[in-house]
Design an enzyme around this catalytic site. Sequence first.
Site, PDB file in Angstrom:
ATOM      1  CE  LYS A 190      -4.091  -1.919   0.074  1.00 38.33           C
ATOM      2  NZ  LYS A 190      -5.033  -1.748  -1.051  1.00 38.33           N
ATOM      3  CD  GLU A 213     -10.758   3.171  -0.253  1.00 34.36           C
ATOM      4  OE1 GLU A 213      -9.946   2.357  -0.751  1.00 34.36           O
ATOM      5  OE2 GLU A 213     -10.705   4.388  -0.472  1.00 34.36           O
ATOM      6  CB  SER A 230       0.174  -8.017  -1.353  1.00 32.42           C
ATOM      7  OG  SER A 230      -0.761  -8.851  -0.694  1.00 32.42           O
TER       8      SER A 230
END
Length: 409
Positions: A86, A108, A376
């Site tokens: 992210k 969000e 990830s």
Amino acid sequence: MSDEGRFGQYGGSFIPEILFNSQQDLLSAYREAMADPEFKAEMLAQMQQYSGRPTPLTPCPNLSQQLGGAQIYLKREDLNHSGAHKMNNVIGQGLLAKRMGKKRVIAETGAGQHGVASALVSARLGLECTVYMGAHDIERQYPNVFWMKQLGATVVPVTTGAATLKDALDEAMRDWSSSFNDTHYLIGTSCGCAPYPEMVAGFQSIIGEEVLSQAPEVLGRQPDKIYACVGGGSNACGIFLPYKGTTTELVGVEAGGIGDGVGEHAMRFNTDQARFGIAQGYATEFLQDEQGQLLPTQSISAGLDYVGVSPILADMVKRNELRMTAARDEAVLDAFKRLATTEGIIAALESSHAVAAAIAEAPKLSRDEKLVVNLSGRGDKDLFNIASALKDAPFNDFLADYLAREKQA
């Protein structure tokens, strides 16, 4: 991609008229920034000096030997600052918000990794940060909620609908509609109106670009297959897009949940419950009924518990550039445990979906084949969720004893 932000029949901008000028300003600012060498140099410097890029490509010799088939390697996005991919997108959008003169960002989040990353970068860049998160996701990812608050972010619980990622996105859109003059909506995945799918995927593509340069040295050549979990699709776009048009097979792994029934999974492909539709500002494949009502979803991982999918990935599937599969919750937990016990790597439940697919397919392949899994995120955020799923009695006893001592203190 077309100038209107379309990827075949998918994508586009389906937003309230009040947001049109803001959306156009963002589109222009993004295109100008990506044509500015100074902006790109600053972004790369932040990714390297603050987030810790490049992330390594790690072989898994013990797991590969245990499976007895293809050799498995991990792209270690879990080693980024905040513990997930992210940061790549958040650094890019944070710098873009500053460039546009915005004072506040809203985000969000489902699993909380995007929320933490947004809070981190906001603190570093001096931006006010508000994070919308489904109340159900807050319960199962509370460690991330705690850190968001410590970083100075305001976390807003969303109790409407199923109180998960879809509902958090709806609330963030409502906020943006009334605050766009000084606020940037920092979307965490490659969904939403243009230019978000293109922009998020572009910032995340550093993942695949690094694999392209690392693979010849680590693997001896480019991989035969690349696996990535698919919720909205940012980590998948990031590793897949640089490999479009190559001979490497791209495999997306969705949340198979606990079954094939309505509300038992979050699969937008390989199911008869998904249809082309328009929602939340863009067109893609959504889980919906015949009347167009969005269906409930289920996944052991909060980050994959989403009703839609990136228009970029939907178009790639339609063009046969991407194969989609899924992993059930049970297989995900098994993959999590196997990777931890064989390689000493604690994966996020989202990433464990991709690991599960590689574990299922590797034994059927030649030992000469090389598989890369995009890891990830790391799994410490999933501590409570995993302990509950594994029915770890000592952990539950510890929590009960700790809470009892706290009440007495």
